[in-house]
Scaffold this active site. Sequence first.
Site, PDB file in Angstrom:
ATOM      1  N   GLU A 221      16.515 -56.645 -82.983  1.00 38.72           N
ATOM      2  CA  GLU A 221      15.171 -57.201 -82.871  1.00 38.72           C
ATOM      3  C   GLU A 221      15.066 -58.079 -81.570  1.00 38.72           C
ATOM      4  O   GLU A 221      14.165 -57.783 -80.909  1.00 38.72           O
ATOM      5  CB  GLU A 221      14.632 -57.711 -84.045  1.00 38.72           C
ATOM      6  CG  GLU A 221      14.084 -56.994 -85.056  1.00 38.72           C
ATOM      7  CD  GLU A 221      13.999 -57.742 -86.477  1.00 38.72           C
ATOM      8  OE1 GLU A 221      14.853 -58.055 -87.305  1.00 38.72           O
ATOM      9  OE2 GLU A 221      12.623 -57.940 -86.674  1.00 38.72           O
TER      10      GLU A 221
ATOM     11  N   ARG B 234       9.527 -64.343 -80.923  1.00 40.14           N
ATOM     12  CA  ARG B 234       9.064 -63.546 -82.119  1.00 40.14           C
ATOM     13  C   ARG B 234       7.906 -64.215 -82.677  1.00 40.14           C
ATOM     14  O   ARG B 234       8.118 -65.509 -83.291  1.00 40.14           O
ATOM     15  CB  ARG B 234      10.275 -63.318 -83.028  1.00 40.14           C
ATOM     16  CG  ARG B 234       9.780 -62.541 -84.221  1.00 40.14           C
ATOM     17  CD  ARG B 234      10.842 -62.378 -85.222  1.00 40.14           C
ATOM     18  NE  ARG B 234      10.358 -61.607 -86.353  1.00 40.14           N
ATOM     19  CZ  ARG B 234      10.594 -61.892 -87.636  1.00 40.14           C
ATOM     20  NH1 ARG B 234      11.642 -62.447 -87.906  1.00 40.14           N
ATOM     21  NH2 ARG B 234      10.311 -60.753 -88.442  1.00 40.14           N
TER      22      ARG B 234
ATOM     23  N   ASN C  94      13.515 -67.205 -82.316  1.00 41.96           N
ATOM     24  CA  ASN C  94      12.908 -66.767 -83.528  1.00 41.96           C
ATOM     25  C   ASN C  94      12.737 -68.243 -84.246  1.00 41.96           C
ATOM     26  O   ASN C  94      13.718 -68.818 -84.766  1.00 41.96           O
ATOM     27  CB  ASN C  94      13.644 -65.926 -84.330  1.00 41.96           C
ATOM     28  CG  ASN C  94      13.111 -65.319 -85.504  1.00 41.96           C
ATOM     29  OD1 ASN C  94      12.067 -66.105 -85.957  1.00 41.96           O
ATOM     30  ND2 ASN C  94      13.549 -64.395 -86.257  1.00 41.96           N
TER      31      ASN C  94
ATOM     32  N   ARG D 244      10.907 -62.072-102.369  1.00 38.90           N
ATOM     33  CA  ARG D 244       9.332 -61.782-102.553  1.00 38.90           C
ATOM     34  C   ARG D 244       9.171 -60.524-103.652  1.00 38.90           C
ATOM     35  O   ARG D 244      10.091 -59.648-103.627  1.00 38.90           O
ATOM     36  CB  ARG D 244       8.888 -61.545-101.296  1.00 38.90           C
ATOM     37  CG  ARG D 244       8.656 -62.589-100.271  1.00 38.90           C
ATOM     38  CD  ARG D 244       8.083 -62.235 -98.923  1.00 38.90           C
ATOM     39  NE  ARG D 244       9.217 -62.660 -97.993  1.00 38.90           N
ATOM     40  CZ  ARG D 244       9.172 -61.978 -96.707  1.00 38.90           C
ATOM     41  NH1 ARG D 244       8.382 -61.143 -96.303  1.00 38.90           N
ATOM     42  NH2 ARG D 244      10.231 -62.169 -96.099  1.00 38.90           N
TER      43      ARG D 244
ATOM     44  N   HIS E 176       7.753 -56.658 -89.380  1.00 39.44           N
ATOM     45  CA  HIS E 176       8.910 -55.847 -88.999  1.00 39.44           C
ATOM     46  C   HIS E 176       8.560 -54.694 -87.896  1.00 39.44           C
ATOM     47  O   HIS E 176       9.325 -53.927 -88.078  1.00 39.44           O
ATOM     48  CB  HIS E 176       9.769 -55.366 -90.200  1.00 39.44           C
ATOM     49  CG  HIS E 176      10.177 -56.180 -91.314  1.00 39.44           C
ATOM     50  ND1 HIS E 176      10.407 -55.930 -92.538  1.00 39.44           N
ATOM     51  CD2 HIS E 176      10.698 -57.486 -91.094  1.00 39.44           C
ATOM     52  CE1 HIS E 176      10.883 -57.002 -93.137  1.00 39.44           C
ATOM     53  NE2 HIS E 176      11.023 -58.062 -92.376  1.00 39.44           N
TER      54      HIS E 176
END
Length: 369
Positions: A355, A66, A8, A216, A155
Amino acid sequence: MTQVLVLNSGSSSVKYQLVDAESADVLANGLVERIGEPGGLPNHKAALAQVLNDLDLSGVAAVGHRVVHGGEVFYKPTLIDEAVETAIDELSALAPLHNPPNLTGIRAAMEELPNVPHVAVFDTAFFHGMPKAASTYAIDRDIASQWGIRKFGFHGTSHEYVSGEVAKFLDRDPTRLNQIVLHLGNGASASAVRAGQACDTTMGLTPLEGLVMGTRSGDIDPGALLHLQRNGVDVDQLLNRQSGLKGLCGDNDFRQVVERIDAGDQDAKLAYDVYIHRLRRYIGAYLVDLGRVDAITFTAGVGENSSPVRADALKGLEGFGIVVDPTRNAVRSRDPRYISPEGAPVAVLVVPTNEELAIARKALKAIGA
Ligand code: AMP
Protein backbone atom coordinates in the site's frame (compact mmCIF):
# COMPACT_ATOMS: atom_id res chain seq x y z
CA MET A 1 12.62 13.82 -7.57
CA THR A 2 10.70 10.61 -7.06
CA GLN A 3 10.90 10.06 -3.32
CA VAL A 4 7.67 10.17 -1.33
CA LEU A 5 7.17 10.10 2.43
CA VAL A 6 4.11 7.94 3.06
CA LEU A 7 2.28 8.42 6.36
CA ASN A 8 -0.43 6.32 7.92
CA SER A 9 -1.61 8.02 11.10
CA GLY A 10 -3.68 6.04 13.58
CA SER A 11 -5.15 7.15 16.88
CA SER A 12 -1.97 6.40 18.85
CA SER A 13 0.54 5.57 16.12
CA VAL A 14 2.23 6.87 13.00
CA LYS A 15 3.54 4.43 10.42
CA TYR A 16 5.95 5.96 7.95
CA GLN A 17 7.87 4.92 4.91
CA LEU A 18 10.23 6.89 2.73
CA VAL A 19 10.05 5.24 -0.66
CA ASP A 20 11.26 5.90 -4.17
CA ALA A 21 8.06 5.69 -6.19
CA GLU A 22 9.91 4.77 -9.36
CA SER A 23 12.43 2.18 -8.21
CA ALA A 24 10.21 0.98 -5.29
CA ASP A 25 13.31 1.18 -3.05
CA VAL A 26 12.41 1.69 0.60
CA LEU A 27 14.84 4.26 2.02
CA ALA A 28 13.47 4.26 5.56
CA ASN A 29 10.46 3.02 7.43
CA GLY A 30 9.17 2.66 10.94
CA LEU A 31 6.37 2.97 13.42
CA VAL A 32 5.93 5.33 16.34
CA GLU A 33 3.49 3.90 18.86
CA ARG A 34 1.82 4.89 22.12
CA ILE A 35 1.31 8.52 21.06
CA GLY A 36 -0.64 10.33 23.78
CA GLU A 37 -0.24 7.35 26.10
CA PRO A 38 1.87 6.99 29.26
CA GLY A 39 5.51 6.48 28.28
CA GLY A 40 4.88 7.67 24.72
CA LEU A 41 5.21 11.00 22.93
CA PRO A 42 2.57 13.60 23.83
CA ASN A 43 1.02 14.04 20.36
CA HIS A 44 1.32 13.39 16.62
CA LYS A 45 3.29 16.58 16.07
CA ALA A 46 5.97 15.45 18.49
CA ALA A 47 5.97 11.99 16.92
CA LEU A 48 6.42 13.43 13.44
CA ALA A 49 9.12 15.81 14.59
CA GLN A 50 11.02 12.79 15.90
CA VAL A 51 10.49 10.83 12.68
CA LEU A 52 11.53 13.72 10.44
CA ASN A 53 14.59 14.44 12.54
CA ASP A 54 15.99 11.03 11.64
CA LEU A 55 15.25 11.21 7.90
CA ASP A 56 17.04 12.79 4.98
CA LEU A 57 14.16 14.48 3.22
CA SER A 58 16.17 16.52 0.72
CA GLY A 59 14.91 14.36 -2.16
CA VAL A 60 11.24 14.26 -1.14
CA ALA A 61 8.78 15.35 -3.82
CA ALA A 62 5.59 14.83 -1.82
CA VAL A 63 4.04 13.46 1.32
CA GLY A 64 1.35 10.83 0.71
CA HIS A 65 -1.23 10.38 3.45
CA ARG A 66 -3.42 7.34 3.77
CA VAL A 67 -6.96 8.54 4.51
CA VAL A 68 -9.54 5.89 5.25
CA HIS A 69 -12.83 7.49 4.26
CA GLY A 70 -13.26 9.66 1.19
CA GLY A 71 -17.06 9.45 1.18
CA GLU A 72 -18.79 10.55 -2.02
CA VAL A 73 -16.45 13.53 -2.32
CA PHE A 74 -12.99 12.08 -2.82
CA TYR A 75 -12.26 9.35 -5.30
CA LYS A 76 -8.95 10.57 -6.64
CA PRO A 77 -5.64 11.27 -4.91
CA THR A 78 -6.12 14.86 -3.77
CA LEU A 79 -3.69 17.67 -3.07
CA ILE A 80 -4.49 18.78 0.48
CA ASP A 81 -5.49 22.35 1.20
CA GLU A 82 -7.70 23.84 3.91
CA ALA A 83 -10.94 22.95 2.12
CA VAL A 84 -9.80 19.34 1.75
CA GLU A 85 -8.91 19.20 5.44
CA THR A 86 -12.37 20.44 6.32
CA ALA A 87 -14.01 17.89 4.06
CA ILE A 88 -11.96 15.03 5.56
CA ASP A 89 -12.99 16.30 8.98
CA GLU A 90 -16.66 16.27 7.95
CA LEU A 91 -16.32 12.66 6.83
CA SER A 92 -15.28 11.73 10.37
CA ALA A 93 -18.94 11.06 11.14
CA LEU A 94 -18.72 8.07 8.80
CA ALA A 95 -15.32 6.88 10.03
CA PRO A 96 -14.97 8.06 13.64
CA LEU A 97 -12.13 5.65 14.40
CA HIS A 98 -10.06 6.50 11.34
CA ASN A 99 -10.52 9.93 9.79
CA PRO A 100 -9.84 12.01 12.94
CA PRO A 101 -6.36 10.49 13.53
CA ASN A 102 -5.65 10.62 9.75
CA LEU A 103 -6.40 14.34 9.85
CA THR A 104 -4.34 14.90 12.99
CA GLY A 105 -1.42 13.29 11.17
CA ILE A 106 -1.98 15.44 8.08
CA ARG A 107 -2.06 18.66 10.09
CA ALA A 108 1.05 17.77 12.05
CA ALA A 109 2.92 16.80 8.89
CA MET A 110 1.88 19.98 7.08
CA GLU A 111 3.20 22.05 9.96
CA GLU A 112 6.47 20.15 10.00
CA LEU A 113 6.89 20.09 6.20
CA PRO A 114 5.13 23.22 4.94
CA ASN A 115 7.03 23.46 1.65
CA VAL A 116 6.26 20.01 0.29
CA PRO A 117 2.93 19.11 -1.39
CA HIS A 118 0.76 16.81 0.72
CA VAL A 119 -1.55 14.37 -1.04
CA ALA A 120 -4.43 12.39 0.46
CA VAL A 121 -4.98 8.89 -0.93
CA PHE A 122 -8.32 7.41 0.03
CA ASP A 123 -9.04 3.79 0.96
CA THR A 124 -12.50 4.08 -0.54
CA ALA A 125 -11.47 5.48 -3.92
CA PHE A 126 -11.13 2.26 -5.91
CA PHE A 127 -14.72 1.33 -5.11
CA HIS A 128 -16.23 4.66 -6.08
CA GLY A 129 -17.53 3.40 -9.40
CA MET A 130 -19.19 0.20 -8.12
CA PRO A 131 -22.56 -0.47 -9.72
CA LYS A 132 -25.45 1.02 -7.75
CA ALA A 133 -26.94 -2.45 -7.28
CA ALA A 134 -23.84 -3.38 -5.29
CA SER A 135 -23.43 -0.15 -3.32
CA THR A 136 -27.05 0.46 -2.31
CA TYR A 137 -28.54 -0.82 0.94
CA ALA A 138 -32.23 -1.72 0.79
CA ILE A 139 -33.48 0.86 3.28
CA ASP A 140 -35.68 3.95 2.97
CA ARG A 141 -34.14 6.06 0.21
CA ASP A 142 -34.66 9.41 1.93
CA ILE A 143 -33.07 8.26 5.15
CA ALA A 144 -30.19 6.66 3.25
CA SER A 145 -29.57 9.87 1.36
CA GLN A 146 -29.97 12.12 4.42
CA TRP A 147 -27.36 10.15 6.35
CA GLY A 148 -25.13 9.11 3.47
CA ILE A 149 -25.78 5.39 3.99
CA ARG A 150 -24.29 3.29 1.18
CA LYS A 151 -21.53 0.81 0.64
CA PHE A 152 -18.17 2.54 0.13
CA GLY A 153 -15.65 -0.26 0.57
CA PHE A 154 -12.13 0.03 2.04
CA HIS A 155 -8.61 -1.34 1.46
CA GLY A 156 -9.14 0.03 -2.05
CA THR A 157 -5.50 1.02 -2.50
CA SER A 158 -4.51 -2.58 -1.83
CA HIS A 159 -7.20 -4.14 -4.04
CA GLU A 160 -6.28 -1.82 -6.89
CA TYR A 161 -2.54 -2.36 -6.49
CA VAL A 162 -2.80 -6.14 -6.20
CA SER A 163 -5.20 -6.53 -9.14
CA GLY A 164 -2.80 -4.43 -11.21
CA GLU A 165 0.16 -6.56 -10.16
CA VAL A 166 -1.82 -9.68 -11.09
CA ALA A 167 -2.28 -8.40 -14.64
CA LYS A 168 1.47 -7.68 -14.85
CA PHE A 169 2.36 -11.10 -13.41
CA LEU A 170 0.08 -12.88 -15.87
CA ASP A 171 1.25 -10.57 -18.66
CA ARG A 172 -2.38 -9.90 -19.52
CA ASP A 173 -4.31 -6.77 -20.42
CA PRO A 174 -6.05 -5.78 -17.15
CA THR A 175 -9.17 -4.78 -19.06
CA ARG A 176 -9.59 -8.39 -20.17
CA LEU A 177 -9.33 -9.95 -16.70
CA ASN A 178 -12.00 -10.90 -14.18
CA GLN A 179 -10.51 -11.14 -10.71
CA ILE A 180 -11.28 -11.92 -7.12
CA VAL A 181 -8.87 -10.31 -4.65
CA LEU A 182 -8.76 -11.53 -1.05
CA HIS A 183 -7.04 -9.02 1.25
CA LEU A 184 -6.71 -11.03 4.47
CA GLY A 185 -4.85 -9.14 7.16
CA ASN A 186 -5.87 -7.98 10.59
CA GLY A 187 -8.64 -6.20 8.73
CA ALA A 188 -9.97 -8.31 5.86
CA SER A 189 -11.92 -7.69 2.69
CA ALA A 190 -12.62 -9.30 -0.65
CA SER A 191 -13.36 -7.65 -3.96
CA ALA A 192 -14.62 -8.60 -7.39
CA VAL A 193 -12.76 -6.74 -10.15
CA ARG A 194 -13.96 -6.77 -13.74
CA ALA A 195 -11.76 -5.26 -16.44
CA GLY A 196 -9.76 -3.33 -13.85
CA GLN A 197 -12.86 -1.83 -12.21
CA ALA A 198 -14.16 -2.91 -8.82
CA CYS A 199 -17.70 -4.22 -9.11
CA ASP A 200 -18.27 -5.39 -5.54
CA THR A 201 -16.53 -5.57 -2.18
CA THR A 202 -17.25 -6.92 1.27
CA MET A 203 -16.71 -3.83 3.42
CA GLY A 204 -19.54 -1.33 3.50
CA LEU A 205 -20.42 2.07 4.88
CA THR A 206 -17.68 1.32 7.39
CA PRO A 207 -14.88 -1.26 7.55
CA LEU A 208 -17.10 -3.47 9.75
CA GLU A 209 -19.06 -5.32 7.08
CA GLY A 210 -18.14 -8.55 5.37
CA LEU A 211 -15.42 -11.00 6.34
CA VAL A 212 -14.49 -12.14 9.84
CA MET A 213 -11.47 -10.05 10.94
CA GLY A 214 -8.98 -9.93 13.81
CA THR A 215 -11.29 -8.07 16.20
CA ARG A 216 -14.19 -7.04 13.92
CA SER A 217 -17.30 -9.11 13.38
CA GLY A 218 -17.96 -8.64 9.69
CA ASP A 219 -21.55 -9.51 8.70
CA ILE A 220 -24.11 -10.01 11.45
CA ASP A 221 -27.91 -9.90 11.47
CA PRO A 222 -28.80 -6.24 12.16
CA GLY A 223 -31.61 -7.60 14.31
CA ALA A 224 -29.00 -8.99 16.72
CA LEU A 225 -27.60 -5.48 17.12
CA LEU A 226 -31.01 -4.00 17.83
CA HIS A 227 -31.59 -6.67 20.44
CA LEU A 228 -28.21 -6.07 22.09
CA GLN A 229 -28.60 -2.31 21.98
CA ARG A 230 -32.05 -2.47 23.58
CA ASN A 231 -30.40 -4.45 26.36
CA GLY A 232 -27.65 -1.91 26.96
CA VAL A 233 -24.70 -3.67 25.32
CA ASP A 234 -22.02 -1.33 23.92
CA VAL A 235 -22.42 -2.51 20.34
CA ASP A 236 -19.68 -0.25 18.96
CA GLN A 237 -17.10 -1.71 21.32
CA LEU A 238 -18.43 -5.24 20.75
CA LEU A 239 -18.30 -5.16 16.96
CA ASN A 240 -15.03 -3.27 16.55
CA ARG A 241 -12.92 -4.67 19.36
CA GLN A 242 -14.47 -7.78 20.93
CA SER A 243 -15.51 -9.68 17.84
CA GLY A 244 -13.95 -11.56 14.94
CA LEU A 245 -11.26 -14.09 15.84
CA LYS A 246 -10.67 -12.36 19.16
CA GLY A 247 -14.32 -12.54 20.14
CA LEU A 248 -14.55 -16.19 19.17
CA CYS A 249 -11.37 -17.51 20.75
CA GLY A 250 -9.59 -14.69 22.59
CA ASP A 251 -6.75 -14.31 20.07
CA ASN A 252 -6.77 -12.00 17.08
CA ASP A 253 -3.32 -12.90 15.79
CA PHE A 254 -3.75 -15.61 13.19
CA ARG A 255 -0.47 -17.31 14.07
CA GLN A 256 -1.70 -17.82 17.63
CA VAL A 257 -5.04 -19.16 16.40
CA VAL A 258 -3.26 -21.71 14.21
CA GLU A 259 -0.91 -22.75 17.04
CA ARG A 260 -3.87 -23.34 19.32
CA ILE A 261 -5.69 -25.39 16.69
CA ASP A 262 -2.58 -27.56 16.33
CA ALA A 263 -2.68 -28.05 20.10
CA GLY A 264 -6.29 -29.24 19.89
CA ASP A 265 -8.06 -26.07 21.08
CA GLN A 266 -11.75 -26.20 20.10
CA ASP A 267 -12.50 -22.46 20.43
CA ALA A 268 -9.66 -21.65 18.06
CA LYS A 269 -10.92 -24.33 15.66
CA LEU A 270 -14.42 -22.85 15.61
CA ALA A 271 -13.00 -19.33 15.08
CA TYR A 272 -11.03 -20.66 12.10
CA ASP A 273 -14.04 -22.51 10.70
CA VAL A 274 -16.28 -19.42 10.94
CA TYR A 275 -13.53 -17.38 9.25
CA ILE A 276 -13.24 -19.84 6.37
CA HIS A 277 -17.01 -20.31 6.01
CA ARG A 278 -17.53 -16.55 5.58
CA LEU A 279 -14.64 -16.26 3.16
CA ARG A 280 -15.96 -19.09 0.98
CA ARG A 281 -19.42 -17.55 0.95
CA TYR A 282 -18.03 -14.37 -0.62
CA ILE A 283 -15.81 -16.25 -3.05
CA GLY A 284 -19.00 -17.98 -4.21
CA ALA A 285 -20.84 -14.66 -4.45
CA TYR A 286 -18.11 -13.12 -6.56
CA LEU A 287 -17.84 -16.13 -8.86
CA VAL A 288 -21.49 -15.57 -9.68
CA ASP A 289 -21.06 -11.79 -9.87
CA LEU A 290 -18.25 -12.12 -12.39
CA GLY A 291 -19.61 -15.11 -14.30
CA ARG A 292 -16.12 -16.02 -15.43
CA VAL A 293 -13.09 -15.63 -13.22
CA ASP A 294 -9.50 -15.57 -14.49
CA ALA A 295 -7.57 -15.04 -11.26
CA ILE A 296 -8.11 -15.41 -7.52
CA THR A 297 -5.41 -13.73 -5.46
CA PHE A 298 -4.49 -13.89 -1.79
CA THR A 299 -2.75 -10.93 -0.18
CA ALA A 300 -1.92 -9.26 3.20
CA GLY A 301 -0.59 -10.92 6.37
CA VAL A 302 -2.83 -13.98 6.47
CA GLY A 303 -3.32 -14.30 2.72
CA GLU A 304 0.42 -14.09 1.99
CA ASN A 305 1.51 -16.40 4.80
CA SER A 306 -1.15 -18.93 5.72
CA SER A 307 -1.16 -21.91 3.36
CA PRO A 308 -3.99 -23.67 5.29
CA VAL A 309 -6.30 -20.66 4.83
CA ARG A 310 -5.59 -20.61 1.09
CA ALA A 311 -6.17 -24.34 0.74
CA ASP A 312 -9.35 -24.37 2.83
CA ALA A 313 -10.82 -21.25 1.21
CA LEU A 314 -10.75 -22.95 -2.21
CA LYS A 315 -11.22 -26.61 -1.27
CA GLY A 316 -13.57 -28.65 -3.45
CA LEU A 317 -13.93 -26.08 -6.24
CA GLU A 318 -12.35 -28.19 -8.99
CA GLY A 319 -15.71 -28.10 -10.80
CA PHE A 320 -15.19 -24.33 -11.24
CA GLY A 321 -11.65 -24.81 -12.54
CA ILE A 322 -10.24 -23.66 -9.20
CA VAL A 323 -7.43 -25.83 -7.84
CA VAL A 324 -4.69 -25.21 -5.26
CA ASP A 325 -1.50 -27.20 -5.79
CA PRO A 326 -0.24 -28.33 -2.33
CA THR A 327 3.46 -28.13 -3.25
CA ARG A 328 3.17 -24.65 -4.74
CA ASN A 329 0.97 -23.54 -1.86
CA ALA A 330 3.62 -24.60 0.67
CA VAL A 331 6.30 -22.35 -0.87
CA ARG A 332 7.21 -19.33 1.28
CA SER A 333 8.31 -16.30 -0.67
CA ARG A 334 8.03 -12.51 -0.90
CA ASP A 335 7.41 -12.70 -4.65
CA PRO A 336 4.14 -12.96 -6.60
CA ARG A 337 3.54 -16.64 -7.37
CA TYR A 338 1.10 -19.23 -8.66
CA ILE A 339 -0.40 -21.69 -6.23
CA SER A 340 -2.64 -23.28 -8.87
CA PRO A 341 -1.16 -26.08 -11.01
CA GLU A 342 0.44 -25.38 -14.39
CA GLY A 343 -2.23 -24.71 -16.99
CA ALA A 344 -5.20 -24.59 -14.58
CA PRO A 345 -8.22 -22.67 -15.96
CA VAL A 346 -8.24 -20.22 -13.04
CA ALA A 347 -4.92 -18.71 -11.91
CA VAL A 348 -4.75 -18.86 -8.12
CA LEU A 349 -2.02 -16.53 -6.90
CA VAL A 350 -0.30 -15.06 -3.90
CA VAL A 351 0.69 -11.43 -4.54
CA PRO A 352 2.14 -9.36 -1.69
CA THR A 353 0.37 -6.06 -1.27
CA ASN A 354 2.32 -2.81 -0.99
CA GLU A 355 0.00 0.00 0.00
CA GLU A 356 2.88 2.37 0.73
CA LEU A 357 4.30 2.05 -2.77
CA ALA A 358 0.82 2.45 -4.26
CA ILE A 359 0.24 5.61 -2.20
CA ALA A 360 3.66 6.96 -3.18
CA ARG A 361 2.96 6.43 -6.89
CA LYS A 362 -0.44 8.06 -6.61
CA ALA A 363 0.98 11.02 -4.70
CA LEU A 364 3.64 11.61 -7.37
CA LYS A 365 1.03 11.40 -10.11
CA ALA A 366 -1.25 13.82 -8.27
CA ILE A 367 1.45 16.50 -8.17
CA GLY A 368 2.17 15.93 -11.84
CA ALA A 369 5.71 14.70 -11.28
P1 AMP B 1 -1.67 -7.43 8.17
O1 AMP B 1 -2.84 -6.67 8.77
O2 AMP B 1 -1.73 -7.52 6.69
O3 AMP B 1 -0.33 -6.96 8.70
O4 AMP B 1 -1.83 -8.94 8.69
C1 AMP B 1 -1.75 -9.28 10.04
C2 AMP B 1 -2.21 -10.71 10.24
O5 AMP B 1 -1.40 -11.61 9.46
C3 AMP B 1 -2.11 -11.19 11.69
O6 AMP B 1 -3.30 -11.85 12.07
C4 AMP B 1 -0.97 -12.18 11.64
O7 AMP B 1 -1.12 -13.20 12.58
C5 AMP B 1 -1.12 -12.75 10.25
N1 AMP B 1 0.11 -13.46 9.86
C6 AMP B 1 1.35 -12.95 9.70
N2 AMP B 1 2.22 -13.95 9.42
C7 AMP B 1 1.52 -15.11 9.45
C8 AMP B 1 1.83 -16.50 9.26
N3 AMP B 1 3.08 -16.89 9.01
N4 AMP B 1 0.82 -17.41 9.33
C9 AMP B 1 -0.44 -17.00 9.60
N5 AMP B 1 -0.79 -15.73 9.79
C10 AMP B 1 0.15 -14.79 9.72
